[in-house]
Design a protein around this motif. Structure first.
Motif, PDB file in Angstrom:
ATOM      1  N   SER A   1      -9.523  -0.917  10.109  1.00  0.00           N
ATOM      2  CA  SER A   1     -10.806  -1.147  10.380  1.00  0.00           C
ATOM      3  C   SER A   1     -11.388  -0.136  11.526  1.00  0.00           C
ATOM      4  CB  SER A   1     -11.061  -2.800  10.738  1.00  0.00           C
ATOM      5  OG  SER A   1     -12.406  -3.059  11.214  1.00  0.00           O
TER       6      SER A   1
ATOM      7  N   LYS B   1      -8.516   1.668   4.349  1.00  0.00           N
ATOM      8  CA  LYS B   1      -9.555   1.506   4.933  1.00  0.00           C
ATOM      9  C   LYS B   1      -9.461   0.037   5.359  1.00  0.00           C
ATOM     10  CE  LYS B   1     -13.813   3.056   4.053  1.00  0.00           C
ATOM     11  NZ  LYS B   1     -14.973   3.386   3.526  1.00  0.00           N
ATOM     12  N   SER B   2      -9.085  -1.143   4.679  1.00  0.00           N
ATOM     13  CA  SER B   2      -9.213  -2.315   4.834  1.00  0.00           C
ATOM     14  C   SER B   2      -7.744  -2.699   6.011  1.00  0.00           C
ATOM     15  CB  SER B   2      -8.743  -3.204   3.722  1.00  0.00           C
ATOM     16  OG  SER B   2      -7.547  -3.184   3.169  1.00  0.00           O
TER      17      SER B   2
ATOM     18  N   THR C   1       0.915  -1.052   0.030  1.00  0.00           N
ATOM     19  CA  THR C   1      -0.161  -0.010  -0.023  1.00  0.00           C
ATOM     20  C   THR C   1       0.809   1.262  -0.040  1.00  0.00           C
ATOM     21  OG1 THR C   1      -1.773  -1.062   1.297  1.00  0.00           O
ATOM     22  CG2 THR C   1      -1.730   1.275   1.258  1.00  0.00           C
TER      23      THR C   1
ATOM     24  N   PRO D   1     -10.148   2.284  -0.535  1.00  0.00           N
ATOM     25  CA  PRO D   1     -10.586   1.015   0.152  1.00  0.00           C
ATOM     26  C   PRO D   1      -9.462   0.120   0.859  1.00  0.00           C
ATOM     27  CG  PRO D   1     -11.893   1.273  -1.862  1.00  0.00           C
ATOM     28  CD  PRO D   1     -10.898   2.422  -1.833  1.00  0.00           C
ATOM     29  N   VAL D   2      -8.014   0.215  -0.001  1.00  0.00           N
ATOM     30  CA  VAL D   2      -7.234  -0.607   0.439  1.00  0.00           C
ATOM     31  C   VAL D   2      -6.541  -0.252   1.725  1.00  0.00           C
ATOM     32  CG1 VAL D   2      -5.279   0.686  -0.781  1.00  0.00           C
ATOM     33  CG2 VAL D   2      -4.949  -1.811  -0.127  1.00  0.00           C
TER      34      VAL D   2
END
Length: 355
Positions: free
Chosen positions: A154, A150-151, A132, A147-148
């Protein structure tokens, strides 16, 4: 005296608090004002240690200019300094330009880490992994709520703030360690950008020196940058938790540098120096040694002795202790011994300065 700018910088970060000591009686350690240039990664440690050494040995002073590792190598090659400082040892082409293997020694002097500093209000414990981070610097991950990201975070409310990537604009050993790490964890980075003190950055804005990158991050909402840990501590910057090879999220710390060096083993040399992305649950992924480059033949015996005895002290436990409050890790014992072995190759008047 140490350079005026260096003394001011030392006072600004708390002076010599906790480091003043009664001068230790010692045999002749040489004399003269030593000129050095290079790594900004080293500057906080050098500032404090050289000041302390001058307090204990008034016959020796150091004027160090933090101009980046590439600049330090060039200054050494040009013969304008007594030592160059670089976070990546001189390559074969650099050595040839500096007079060849017999003309110089490269001495490991410190161990530290590059932290991932970021400026994101309301996000205190950002987590990132290597791929990332590489994609952020490749410019393919553009916002903080991607999204990457955010993953990996959490339950964290990540804003849609655009990411401002900050990188070094000068030739930098810190950049080398950073790109060396990214090339190990991202095939795309290895193929598209590669490893080096200066690379073609795919995205972002440049700043000169660790201090410049840190300042750019501090004053830019949504910024991210890589800086030596002392600058993070001194400037009260946030730093990310980075996922290491063992799958653990770790912050940049002295302990993380020590763990990485231990995982790499004791065989550190100018041709085998990388300690990024090492194994071990506690290892911090962007760890690096730093080096000074010294001519093996010193024409001025007094200055040559001053130079060798300065770095003999610097790599000793007493000298290494000067970096503790600045978050540098002490050199492993085996590396300290390697440094002393290298220093014993330096001569004046045809004889080794150290026996």
């Amino acid at each position: 005296m140490v350079a005026v700018g260096t003394i001011v910088a030392l006072a600004a970060c708390g002076g010599t608090s906790g480091s003043s000591s009664t001068p230790t009686p010692q045999a002749d350690v040489g004399s003269g004002q030593l000129q050095g240039a290079g790594s900004t990664f080293d500057e906080p440690f050098f500032t404090k240690a050289f000041y302390q050494y001058n307090q204990d040995h008034s016959s020796v002073s150091v004027n160090y200019q933090a101009i980046g590792s590439g600049g330090g190598i060039k200054a050494f090659q040009a013969g304008t300094v007594d030592f160059g400082a670089t976070d990546v040892p001189m390559a074969a082409s650099d050595i040839a330009a500096g007079g060849g293997d017999a003309a110089l020694v490269q001495v490991p002097v410190l161990l530290g880490v590059a932290a991932i500093a970021y400026n994101l209000q309301g996000v205190d414990k950002l987590k990132l992994d290597g791929p990332t981070l590489a994609n952020i610097y490749l410019g393919t991950v553009k916002s903080w709520n991607d999204p990457v990201i955010k993953s990996l975070n959490s339950g964290v409310n990540l804003p849609s703030t655009p990411i401002t990537v900050v990188h070094r604009s000068d030739s930098s050993g810190t950049s080398y360690a950073f790109t060396d790490y990214l090339a190990k964890v991202s095939p795309d980075w290895k193929t598209r950008v590669g490893v080096g003190k200066a690379v073609q950055w795919p995205a972002g804005v440049g700043a000169s020196g660790n201090q410049g990158v840190g300042q750019q991050v501090k004053t830019t909402d949504g910024a991210i940058g890589y800086v030596e840990l002392a600058y993070v501590v001194q400037s009260s910057l946030q730093s990310a938790y980075l996922k290491n090879q063992a799958g653990q999220f770790v912050q940049a710390t002295q302990a993380g540098a020590t763990a990485a060096a231990q995982a790499a083993g004791s065989q550190v040399s100018p041709t085998n120096f990388s300690v990024t992305n090492e194994t071990g649950a506690k290892s911090y992924p962007i760890t690096t040694f730093s080096w000074v480059v010294i001519k093996t033949t010193q024409s001025d015996a007094a200055k040559g002795k001053a130079l060798v005895f300065l770095f003999k002290w610097f790599v000793s436990p007493q000298g290494q202790a000067q970096g503790k409050d600045l978050q540098y890790a002490p050199l492993p014992t085996a590396v300290q011994n390697d440094a002393l072995t290298a220093l014993k190759k330096v001569t004046a008047s045809g004889k080794p300065i150290l026996s």
